[in-house]
Scaffold this motif. Structure first.
Motif: not given
Length: 266
Positions: A111, A192-193
């Motif tokens: 992330n 966000e994916d």
């Protein structure tokens, strides 16, 4: 105190989130390391778990070691040279020995920054998917250190020796686009994916028979340091085991009958 690893479960998938966003998920204490060891022990015992997804909360995946502790020679960086050596061997080096050697697939959902030991942790996983904002650095040399947790073995196996040498000897960071071009990650997606992409991969893996996942993962791991003839012998033995499982029979019948298989783990 909250656990370092925040655990969730979706059917046959375990999601482990490193949960110290205020320290960028730095691996700062023996307790954090022990949580990895304990989680791997649980996974080894629970045959219903088929995939592990590893990610971080906050802005970073994992920032490696805590630089302030290095400065203060405190925590896991305290002691004489002999004590430090043993603290590495009995501490952070337990993570590659358990995570890399897991029989089930491990998917890293990166992330944010994966730095030093954080990059090495990502390299212990089988598949790495990253957010577009993620960055990667084998940064030990910037602090006058060497990769202490297996990075000199792991990174060349992922991206090849020339690129691993470049990253290790400069300590410079690369972005997600370059990591994708170099094969360090398999996908770069909008932040966000990220989790949905990683979970989609994990679900695709978990849809397969557990015994076949574990045996295939073990063959891939052993093949990294085994002669072809030896791997073929091992493959023959594993295949003989696989042919006698109920799930193999169900997979064959489902294929011939053009229906979705119903696996039991047997």
């Amino acid at each position: 105190m909250q656990p370092f690893l925040q655990l969730e479960r979706e059917n046959h998938i375990i999601i482990a989130r490193m949960n110290r966003p205020e320290s960028r998920n730095a691996l700062t204490s023996p307790e954090y390391i022990q949580e990895f060891v304990d989680l791997c022990a649980v996974i080894r015992r629970d045959r219903s778990i088929k995939v592990l997804v590893l990610t971080g909360n906050g802005s970073a995946f994992c920032a490696g070691g805590n630089v302030k502790d290095m400065r203060d020679r405190s925590g896991i960086f305290e002691g004489s040279p002999v004590e430090l050596r043993n603290q590495y061997r009995d501490g952070i080096q337990r993570i590659p020995l358990c995570v890399y050697e897991l029989d089930i697939p491990v998917v890293a959902a990166i992330n944010g920054a994966a730095v030093g030991a954080g990059l090495d942790l990502a390299c212990m996983c089988d598949v790495r998917i990253a957010a577009e904002k993620a960055s990667f650095a084998e940064s030990f040399i910037k602090l006058g250190l060497v990769p202490g947790d297996g990075g000199a073995w792991l990174l060349p196996r992922v991206i090849g020796m020339p690129r691993a040498s470049l990253m290790s000897l400069t300590g410079d960071a690369i972005n997600s686009a370059k990591a994708l071009a170099w094969g360090l990650i398999t996908e770069s997606v909008p932040a966000e994916d990220l989790m949905e992409t990683a979970m989609s991969v994990a679900r695709s893996m978990a849809a397969n028979p557990g015994h076949a996942l574990r045996l295939t993962k073990r063959l891939l791991r052993e093949g990294e340091h085994m002669r072809l003839s030896s791997l073929l012998e091992m493959s023959a033995a594993y295949q003989a085991l696989a042919h006698t499982t109920e799930d193999h029979g169900e997979a064959v019948n489902a294929f011939l009958e053009r229906r979705a298989p119903q696996f039991t783990g047997n």
